[in-house]
Write an enzyme that holds these catalytic residues in place. Structure first.
Site, short mmCIF file in Angstrom:
data_model
loop_
_atom_site.label_atom_id
_atom_site.label_comp_id
_atom_site.label_asym_id
_atom_site.label_seq_id
_atom_site.Cartn_x
_atom_site.Cartn_y
_atom_site.Cartn_z
N SER A 20 0.73 -1.43 -0.12
CA SER A 20 0.10 0.13 0.12
C SER A 20 0.81 1.74 0.46
O SER A 20 0.30 2.23 -0.27
CB SER A 20 -1.17 0.08 1.19
OG SER A 20 -0.31 -0.48 2.34
N TYR A 24 4.63 -22.48 -14.28
CA TYR A 24 5.44 -21.04 -14.47
C TYR A 24 6.40 -21.62 -13.45
O TYR A 24 6.63 -20.89 -12.15
CB TYR A 24 4.56 -19.17 -13.91
CG TYR A 24 6.21 -18.71 -14.70
CD1 TYR A 24 6.21 -18.23 -15.69
CD2 TYR A 24 6.90 -17.31 -13.66
CE1 TYR A 24 7.44 -17.21 -16.47
CE2 TYR A 24 7.89 -17.13 -13.78
CZ TYR A 24 8.01 -16.77 -15.17
OH TYR A 24 8.58 -15.74 -15.76
N ASN A 38 -0.10 -3.57 -14.79
CA ASN A 38 -1.62 -4.38 -15.18
C ASN A 38 -1.92 -5.17 -13.84
O ASN A 38 -3.17 -6.01 -13.71
CB ASN A 38 -0.38 -6.46 -15.63
CG ASN A 38 -0.06 -6.56 -14.60
OD1 ASN A 38 0.52 -5.99 -13.73
ND2 ASN A 38 0.98 -8.10 -14.83
N ASP A 61 1.06 -18.52 -12.70
CA ASP A 61 0.84 -19.33 -12.91
C ASP A 61 1.91 -20.71 -12.75
O ASP A 61 3.04 -20.59 -12.05
CB ASP A 61 0.65 -20.10 -14.69
CG ASP A 61 -0.05 -18.69 -15.08
OD1 ASP A 61 -1.77 -18.62 -15.24
OD2 ASP A 61 0.30 -17.27 -15.90
O1 LIG Z 1 3.28 -9.66 -12.96
C1 LIG Z 1 4.01 -11.00 -13.42
C2 LIG Z 1 2.74 -11.17 -14.10
C3 LIG Z 1 3.22 -12.29 -15.10
N1 LIG Z 1 4.22 -13.52 -14.77
C4 LIG Z 1 5.31 -14.26 -14.85
C5 LIG Z 1 3.90 -15.66 -14.24
C6 LIG Z 1 3.26 -15.76 -14.91
O2 LIG Z 1 2.37 -17.14 -15.21
C7 LIG Z 1 3.11 -15.36 -16.55
C8 LIG Z 1 2.84 -15.18 -17.48
O3 LIG Z 1 1.95 -14.45 -17.61
P1 LIG Z 1 0.75 -13.67 -17.77
O4 LIG Z 1 -0.27 -15.48 -18.53
O5 LIG Z 1 -0.83 -12.55 -17.89
O6 LIG Z 1 1.03 -13.05 -19.27
P2 LIG Z 1 0.13 -13.41 -21.15
O7 LIG Z 1 -0.27 -12.10 -20.91
O8 LIG Z 1 -1.43 -13.85 -20.41
O9 LIG Z 1 1.06 -14.00 -21.37
P3 LIG Z 1 1.97 -15.30 -21.47
O10 LIG Z 1 1.55 -15.27 -23.25
O11 LIG Z 1 3.15 -15.16 -21.19
O12 LIG Z 1 1.04 -15.80 -21.14
O13 LIG Z 1 4.73 -14.53 -16.67
C9 LIG Z 1 5.22 -12.40 -13.68
O14 LIG Z 1 6.22 -12.46 -13.42
N2 LIG Z 1 4.46 -11.33 -13.09
#
Ligand SMILES: O=c1ccn([C@H]2C[C@H](O)[C@@H](COP(=O)(O)OP(=O)(O)OP(=O)(O)O)O2)c(=O)[nH]1
Length: 146
Positions: free
Chosen positions: A62, A83, A74, A80
Site C-alpha cells: 500500500s 511458471y 497489470n 501460473d
Molecule cells: O506480473 C507478472 C505477471 C506474470 N508473470 C509471469 C508469471 C506468469 O505465469 C507468466 C505469464 O503471465 P500472464 O499469463 O499473465 O501473461 P500473458 O500476458 O497472458 O502472456 P503469456 O503469453 O506470456 O502467458 O509471466 C510475472 O512474473 N509477473
C-alpha cells in the site's frame, strides 16, 4: 508447507517466512531509475515451484504508490502454477507517474497463494447461451453507485 524457491544470486533478497495467512513481501532485484510517465520492468529475482493446485497473486504494497508514485501496470500479477522453470523469474511492470530512483532490495510488492479455479471447481466450465429471462435486471453497470 514447503515451497521450492530459487534465488537468482547470492545478493537477491530472501523471502521472509511468515505465519499462515499473511501476504509475503517481494523486493526488486535491481535498481529502478525511471523518468516521469514511463513504463518500467523490474526483475524480482526469484523462481518458484508453487504447490500443486495453487497460483500466486502479486499486488503492490500500500505504501508503494504513496512513496514512489509507481502503479502496477497489470493491476495484479498472476504467477501460473506452470511458471516453474529454473529461469522463470518473477517480474513486475510498473508505470512511473513521476521520476524516481529506488535501490535494489526495496520491498515494493506483496504476494499470496490462491487456489487455482481448476482445483476449486473440479469440473470443466461450459458457456451455454441463454436469454436469462427468469432473472431480474439490476439496472445496468454503475447504477448502484453514487
Ligand atoms: O506480473 C507478472 C505477471 C506474470 N508473470 C509471469 C508469471 C506468469 O505465469 C507468466 C505469464 O503471465 P500472464 O499469463 O499473465 O501473461 P500473458 O500476458 O497472458 O502472456 P503469456 O503469453 O506470456 O502467458 O509471466 C510475472 O512474473 N509477473
Amino acid at each position: 508447507m514447503q515451497i521450492k524457491i530459487k534465488y537468482k544470486n547470492s545478493a537477491t533478497a530472501k523471502l521472509k517466512e511468515i505465519e499462515q495467512g499473511d501476504w509475503i513481501d517481494l523486493a526488486i532485484d535491481e535498481d529502478i531509475q525511471a523518468t516521469a510517465q514511463s513504463k518500467v520492468s523490474v526483475d524480482l529475482g526469484i523462481a518458484m515451484q508453487l504447490p500443486k493446485g495453487y497460483e500466486a497473486h502479486i499486488v503492490p504494497r500500500s505504501s508503494t504508490y504513496n512513496k514512489y508514485g509507481l502503479i502496477l501496470g497489470n493491476s495484479t500479477g498472476i504467477i501460473d502454477n506452470s511458471y516453474n522453470g529454473p529461469e522463470d523469474y518473477w517480474g513486475a511492470k510498473f508505470f512511473a507517474t513521476e521520476s524516481v530512483e529506488i535501490p535494489k532490495g526495496t520491498r515494493l510488492l506483496q504476494f499470496r497463494l490462491v487456489k487455482t479455479q481448476k482445483s476449486e471447481l473440479k469440473e470443466n466450465i461450459h458457456f451455454v447461451e441463454n436469454n436469462l429471462e427468469e432473472n431480474t435486471n439490476r439496472g445496468g453497470f454503475g447504477s448502484t453507485g453514487n
